[in-house]
Design an enzyme around this catalytic site. Sequence first.
Site, PDB file in Angstrom:
ATOM      1  N   GLY A 185      52.576 101.201 -14.386  1.00 26.13           N
ATOM      2  CA  GLY A 185      51.626 100.681 -15.380  1.00 26.13           C
ATOM      3  C   GLY A 185      51.269  99.224 -15.148  1.00 26.13           C
TER       4      GLY A 185
ATOM      5  N   GLY B 298      54.180  98.929   3.716  1.00 25.40           N
ATOM      6  CA  GLY B 298      53.261 100.073   3.861  1.00 25.40           C
ATOM      7  C   GLY B 298      52.401  99.953   5.116  1.00 25.40           C
TER       8      GLY B 298
ATOM      9  N   ARG C 175      73.283 121.194  10.462  1.00 28.10           N
ATOM     10  CA  ARG C 175      73.921 122.364   9.827  1.00 28.10           C
ATOM     11  C   ARG C 175      73.210 123.666  10.215  1.00 28.10           C
ATOM     12  NH1 ARG C 175      77.558 122.788   5.677  1.00 28.10           N
ATOM     13  NH2 ARG C 175      78.815 120.924   5.558  1.00 28.10           N
TER      14      ARG C 175
ATOM     15  N   ASP D 159      55.680 104.567   4.777  1.00 27.08           N
ATOM     16  CA  ASP D 159      54.269 104.195   4.630  1.00 27.08           C
ATOM     17  C   ASP D 159      53.362 105.343   4.156  1.00 27.08           C
ATOM     18  OD1 ASP D 159      55.229 101.826   5.671  1.00 27.08           O
ATOM     19  OD2 ASP D 159      54.505 102.228   7.700  1.00 27.08           O
TER      20      ASP D 159
HETATM   21  O1  F6P Z   1      56.635 101.497   9.176  1.00 27.04           O
HETATM   22  C1  F6P Z   1      57.619 101.174   8.264  1.00 27.04           C
HETATM   23  C2  F6P Z   1      57.621  99.701   7.997  1.00 27.04           C
HETATM   24  O2  F6P Z   1      58.643  99.445   7.067  1.00 27.04           O
HETATM   25  C3  F6P Z   1      56.279  99.116   7.503  1.00 27.04           C
HETATM   26  O3  F6P Z   1      56.074  99.344   6.131  1.00 27.04           O
HETATM   27  C4  F6P Z   1      56.433  97.666   7.867  1.00 27.04           C
HETATM   28  O4  F6P Z   1      55.174  97.077   8.110  1.00 27.04           O
HETATM   29  C5  F6P Z   1      57.238  97.703   9.142  1.00 27.04           C
HETATM   30  O5  F6P Z   1      57.898  98.964   9.177  1.00 27.04           O
HETATM   31  C6  F6P Z   1      58.266  96.620   9.263  1.00 27.04           C
HETATM   32  O6  F6P Z   1      58.888  96.738  10.476  1.00 27.04           O
HETATM   33  P1  F6P Z   1      60.118  95.828  10.940  1.00 27.04           P
HETATM   34  O7  F6P Z   1      61.318  96.282  10.164  1.00 27.04           O
HETATM   35  O8  F6P Z   1      60.241  96.094  12.382  1.00 27.04           O
HETATM   36  O9  F6P Z   1      59.758  94.413  10.590  1.00 27.04           O
END
Ligand code: F6P
Length: 358
Positions: free
Chosen positions: A190, A175, A31, A132
């Site tokens: 929590g 992550g 946009r 992540d």
């Molecule tokens: O980097 C993002 C992420 O979702 C990570 O948290 C995870 O380790 C990885 O990608 C998983 O990758 P794929 O979808 O290729 O298995």
Amino acid sequence: MPPLSAGDRIALLTSGGDAPGMNAALRGAARVSVTLGLQVLGVEEGYVGLLEGRIRPLDVHEVDDAARRGGTVLGSARSKVFPTTEGQRKAREALAAHDVRALVVIGGNGSLAGARTLADVVAVAGLPASIDNDLAATSMSIGVDTALNTIVEACDRIGDTASAHRRTFLIEVMGRDCGYLAMTAAVASGDDAVLVPEADRSEDDLVEGVARAMESAYGRDSDKRRVLVVKAEGVKTDAPTLKRRVDARVAKSLPDVETRVTVLGHVVRGGSPTAFDRLLGSRLANCAIRALAEGEQGFMAGWCGPGVTGAPCKYDPYVVLTPLDTVLAETARLMSGESEVARWRRRIVHEIEPILAR
Ligand code: F6P
């Protein structure tokens, strides 16, 4: 680079693991570009599509609709060929063939490293997008807030069934090597304990930590009926192994308590982006396009906060443009634990653990 002129072509590309809010960033970028008189192209499936020349005009209305959804309307991929000499040659040829003057890459660390390699042929800008939150020079990456909300909702749901049965759950969240999502989710929902790679614990210590959290929660002075432990995927002991060892460790002290494992996996990466992620994508994109149009290049637009040292850009007081070289170097320091933010994250784990376990 000289400023862009009306009619110049700008290409948008999403790459790596998708993140909710990527579509909102595409909408913002498209946009603002159209408003400035630029022609907008979309590269399909990240660098894989780029080196195959899959570049097409991007219709603003296509991204308008998609902005409410997770994933990426352009598709995403991780390319093994792009970093090679042949991959680089093909990518450059494709950019030249489509007369692309500027390229906006929306993705994580590897995707931004890829963008930097093309900075000698087009004006490049990066937008941080990865659930992540492992990129430096931005306090939040696009997708993190949505992923966090998804995890918190899952923990709340798991908590209901855990209480009903007086159970302990080990909940593994994505992550990569970064414990940000696990840490923030454990505080926000929590939970009783969190296991993150930043704490650098041995397997024995992990088992002992979970067992103690259970013994304290189910102890005589407590009427707790559930224990939730969030484990980051970056903690190398897998969740079933951890469960087995914890079960063995508490077999005598808590003979009636059962444990279960839930690995949230890709559930965390999908879903409709939160309002924050939509705004983050839109605002970072706005600044990136305006800066590119004025002749700036080779930067990432990041969200202000800890570890973001530059001055705010003139388009938005919350957005800082940092050279890609600095972003990549600082990200390496973040992930090796050397940066200020990494040190703070490590310290906070130790401070929060006893608070969660009470
Ligand atoms: O980097 C993002 C992420 O979702 C990570 O948290 C995870 O380790 C990885 O990608 C998983 O990758 P794929 O979808 O290729 O298995």
